[in-house]
Design an enzyme around this catalytic site. Structure first.
Site, PDB file in Angstrom:
ATOM      1  CG  HIS A   1      66.062 100.481 -26.619  1.00 15.69           C
ATOM      2  ND1 HIS A   1      66.126 100.796 -25.288  1.00 15.69           N
ATOM      3  CD2 HIS A   1      64.748 100.250 -26.873  1.00 15.69           C
ATOM      4  CE1 HIS A   1      64.920 100.748 -24.757  1.00 15.69           C
ATOM      5  NE2 HIS A   1      64.062 100.426 -25.695  1.00 15.69           N
TER       6      HIS A   1
ATOM      7  CG  ASP B   1      68.897 102.133 -23.836  1.00 17.70           C
ATOM      8  OD1 ASP B   1      69.032 102.377 -25.046  1.00 17.70           O
ATOM      9  OD2 ASP B   1      67.858 101.628 -23.354  1.00 17.70           O
TER      10      ASP B   1
ATOM     11  N   GLY C   1      56.849 100.459 -25.577  1.00 15.21           N
ATOM     12  CA  GLY C   1      56.446 101.815 -25.954  1.00 15.21           C
ATOM     13  C   GLY C   1      56.698 102.815 -24.853  1.00 15.21           C
TER      14      GLY C   1
ATOM     15  CB  SER D   1      61.602 102.226 -24.409  1.00 16.53           C
ATOM     16  OG  SER D   1      61.578 100.878 -24.043  1.00 16.53           O
TER      17      SER D   1
ATOM     18  CD  GLN E   1      88.585  89.919 -19.943  1.00 12.36           C
ATOM     19  OE1 GLN E   1      89.474  89.863 -20.795  1.00 12.36           O
ATOM     20  NE2 GLN E   1      87.756  88.907 -19.712  1.00 12.36           N
TER      21      GLN E   1
END
Length: 525
Positions: free
Chosen positions: A158, A188, A262, A264, A322
Site C-alpha cells: 500500500h 500487502d 509512515g 508502514s 466461496q
C-alpha cells in the site's frame, strides 16, 4: 493537655535551647556560622539498587543502517493539487502561465499559495505544484529495509501501489533511485531494487523464525513515522494470529510498540536484530498510536518476498470455492461434532473444486489429512500449495465424510471470492400466497423467478431476526436440499427433527451475496 499546658511546654523548650546555646558560646567560638565542636550535616544523593532493564542501543546501532525511508511519486495530469484538498486546472496551463494581473495570481503572490514558496515573492516551487502531463509529485512515504547486500528492499504494497517513481533514503541521508520488482496486494508486501551505480554493499537484515516468538517478548520497531526517519520505539508482542479483516490470509502479530503513519513497511526486530514482522496497520480511533499495531509475520513475508524477487509475482494454489466459517449452530444443523472446518457457500464454475465434485453446503474438514480449523485456515493452506499440486480434500456431506482428489489451479491475479453461478429455473411458479413457517418466525412465498422461497416477513423477536434474516431475501436451500415452496422447507425441517437435529441450515441469497444461516427448529410452534 489543654492549650495553656502546650504553651508552657513551648516556653520550657525555648529556655532549654537558649541555655544550651549559651553554654556552647562560653565553651568556644563560632566559626563560619557553625559552633566549634559541631559538624554540618550533608544529605546523601538518592541511589536505588534495582534490576536494570536491558538497553536496546546495541540492537538499534546494528540494524539502523539497514532501515530506510521510501518516497513514492505519481504522475499528475494537468490538474495541480496544493496538498490541502484543493485542485486547480487552468485549461491545461500551469498556474504560472496565468497573466500577471489575473486576480488569482495576484492573490497567491501576496498571501502564498500553490506553486509559490509562501514568502510573497511569487517564486515557483515545482515540488508544491506540478502541472501538465508527465510531472511527478510525492504522493506517499513509508518505511522499508534491506534484505540483501546488493540492494533489495522490502516494504508494504500500500506504500508503493500507485507509484511511478521510487526513492530510497538511507539513515545517513543518502538518496537512491529504486525500481519496483514486484508487489502482492493479498499480503500487502512489495519489493524494490535500489539502482546503485556505485555498486556499494548495503547493510542488510534477515528474517527470524516467528514461530519461536512468544507473546510478551520484547521487540523494537524502526521506521519513518510522520517523515521522521530513523525513529525507534520498543514494546512487546501483544498477541499472535490476529485476523483484522484485511484479506483471506490475515495472520498478524500484534505489537504495542508505538507505530504511526509512515511506519508502514518498516521492520519489527527481536533482540537479536532479526526481523520478526513487517509493520502494516494500526488500530486507532484518533489516527495516531494507541498501542495496537499489526505486523506481517516474518515466515509469511519470507516466502512472498522470495517469489517476488524470483518471478515478480506470487503463485498460489486455487480451489475456487466461496467459503464461510462453521459456527456452533451450523455444526449442529449438519450433524458435526465440532464447530470447525470451512463451509462451502458456492463452488465457482470450472474451478478445481467444482470439477472435483464439491457442492454448496459441503464442509471442508481436512486437506491431505491435516484438520482444517476454520475458513481462514483453509484459505492459507490452499494458498501454500503451488499451482498444479495434487491434494486430498476431506469433506462432510449428508452426515458422513468423503475424500475428493483434485489438482489445484493457479489463483488468478485479480481473483476474489467466487460467487455462486446459480442456474435460473424455468418451472412454472406457484401462487404467491404467504405462508407462515411454524416456530421459525418467518412468512414466505415462492419466488417469482422460481429459484427459491422469498421471505415476506420476519418476526422481530425470532431466532431468524437475531441471525440477520431480512424481508426480501431468498431461501434457496435448507440442509443442502433445494426448496421452491414453503412445503419443501417444512418437509426438510420435519426430516431434520426426526433425526434429532436442533438446527437447520438455510442458504440465503440477497444483493450482498450468498450466506448460510443455522436456525433453531426445536420449537414446533
Amino acid at each position: 493537655m489543654n492549650m495553656i499546658t502546650r504553651i508552657k511546654g513551648l516556653f520550657s523548650v525555648k529556655s532549654a535551647l537558649q541555655a544550651s546555646a549559651a553554654g556552647i558560646i562560653a565553651a568556644g567560638v563560632i566559626v563560619s556560622g557553625v559552633p566549634q565542636g559541631l559538624i554540618a550535616a550533608h544529605a546523601d544523593p538518592v541511589a536505588v539498587q534495582a534490576p536494570q532493564v536491558p538497553s536496546f542501543a546495541d540492537v538499534v546501532g546494528a540494524v539502523s543502517p539497514a532501515v530506510v525511508s521510501v518516497r513514492v511519486q505519481t504522475n499528475i495530469d494537468e490538474t495541480a493539487d496544493n496538498g490541502n484538498g484543493f485542485s486547480f486546472n487552468f485549461g491545461g496551463e500551469g498556474f504560472d502561465q496565468l497573466p500577471d494581473d489575473h486576480p488569482l495570481k495576484r492573490f497567491f503572490k501576496e498571501f502564498g499559495g500553490p506553486g509559490f514558496d509562501g514568502d510573497g515573492n511569487g517564486r515557483r516551487n515545482p515540488h508544491k505544484m506540478p502541472h501538465g502531463k508527465g510531472h511527478l509529485r510525492p504522493t506517499a512515504q513509508g518505511s522499508g529495509f534491506f534484505i540483501s547486500a546488493d540492494g533489495y528492499v522490502v516494504t508494504n504494497n500500500h506504500v508503493v501501489s500507485d507509484g511511478e517513481a521510487y526513492t530510497v533514503v538511507m539513515n545517513d541521508g543518502t538518496e537512491l533511485d529504486a525500481k519496483l520488482v514486484g508487489k502482492d496486494s493479498r499480503t500487502d508486501l512489495a519489493v524494490l531494487k535500489v539502482d546503485d551505480k556505485a555498486k556499494r554493499t548495503f547493510t542488510y537484515v534477515k528474517f527470524a523464525d516467528d514461530s519461536k516468538v512468544r507473546v510478551g517478548d520484547w521487540v523494537v520497531a524502526v521506521g519513518n513515522p510522520f517523515g521522521l526517519g530513523g525513529t525507534v520505539t520498543a514494546g512487546i508482542i501483544s498477541a499472535r494470529g490476529r485476523d483484522i479483516g484485511s484479506g483471506p490470509y490475515d495472520d498478524y502479530l500484534q505489537v504495542d510498540a508505538a507505530v504511526n503513519k509512515g511506519n508502514s513497511g518498516g521492520p519489527t526486530f527481536n533482540l537479536s536484530g532479526e526481523v520478526v514482522g513487517i509493520n502494516t496497520a494500526i488500530f486507532s480511533p484518533s489516527g495516531g498510536n494507541v498501542g495496537i499495531a499489526f505486523a506481517i509475520p516474518s515466515t509469511v513475508a519470507q516466502g512472498v518476498v522470495n517469489d517476488l524477487i524470483k518471478n515478480g509475482s506470487v503463485s498460489r494454489g486455487w480451489l475456487g470455492v466461496q467459503i464461510q466459517p462453521v459456527t456452533r449452530d451450523i455444526a449442529d444443523s449438519l450433524g458435526l461434532s465440532e464447530a470447525s472446518g470451512a463451509l462451502v457457500v458456492a463452488p465457482q464454475e470450472g474451478s478445481p473444486g467444482q470439477k472435483a465434485g464439491m457442492k454448496k453446503g459441503d464442509v471442508v474438514t481436512a486437506v491431505n489429512g491435516e484438520p482444517i480449523k476454520d475458513a481462514r485456515d483453509l484459505a492459507k493452506r490452499i494458498a501454500g500449495f503451488r499451482p498444479g499440486s495434487k491434494a486430498e480434500v476431506t469433506i462432510w456431506r449428508d452426515g458422513k465424510s468423503e475424500v475428493l482428489s483434485l489438482t489445484l489451479g493457479a489463483l488468478p491475479a485479480d481473483q476474489t471470492q467466487a460467487q455462486a453461478d446459480e442456474q435460473q429455473g424455468d418451472e412454472q411458479t406457484q401462487p404467491s400466497t404467504d405462508k407462515a413457517l411454524a416456530g421459525l418466525g418467518l412468512s414466505v412465498a415462492p419466488a417469482e423467478d422460481g429459484t427459491g422461497v422469498t421471505v415476506t416477513d420476519v418476526d422481530p423477536v425470532s431466532d431468524a431476526a437475531d441471525k440477520g434474516m431480512k424481508q426480501g431475501e431468498t431461501i434457496t436451500s435448507v440442509n443442502n436440499q433445494e426448496v421452491k415452496t414453503p412445503e419443501d422447507i417444512e418437509k426438510v425441517i420435519d426430516k431434520a427433527r426426526n433425526q434429532g437435529r436442533p438446527k437447520a441450515l438455510f442458504q440465503v441469497e440477497s444483493q450482498e451475496g450468498t450466506r448460510f444461516i443455522a436456525l433453531d427448529i426445536s420449537n414446533k410452534g
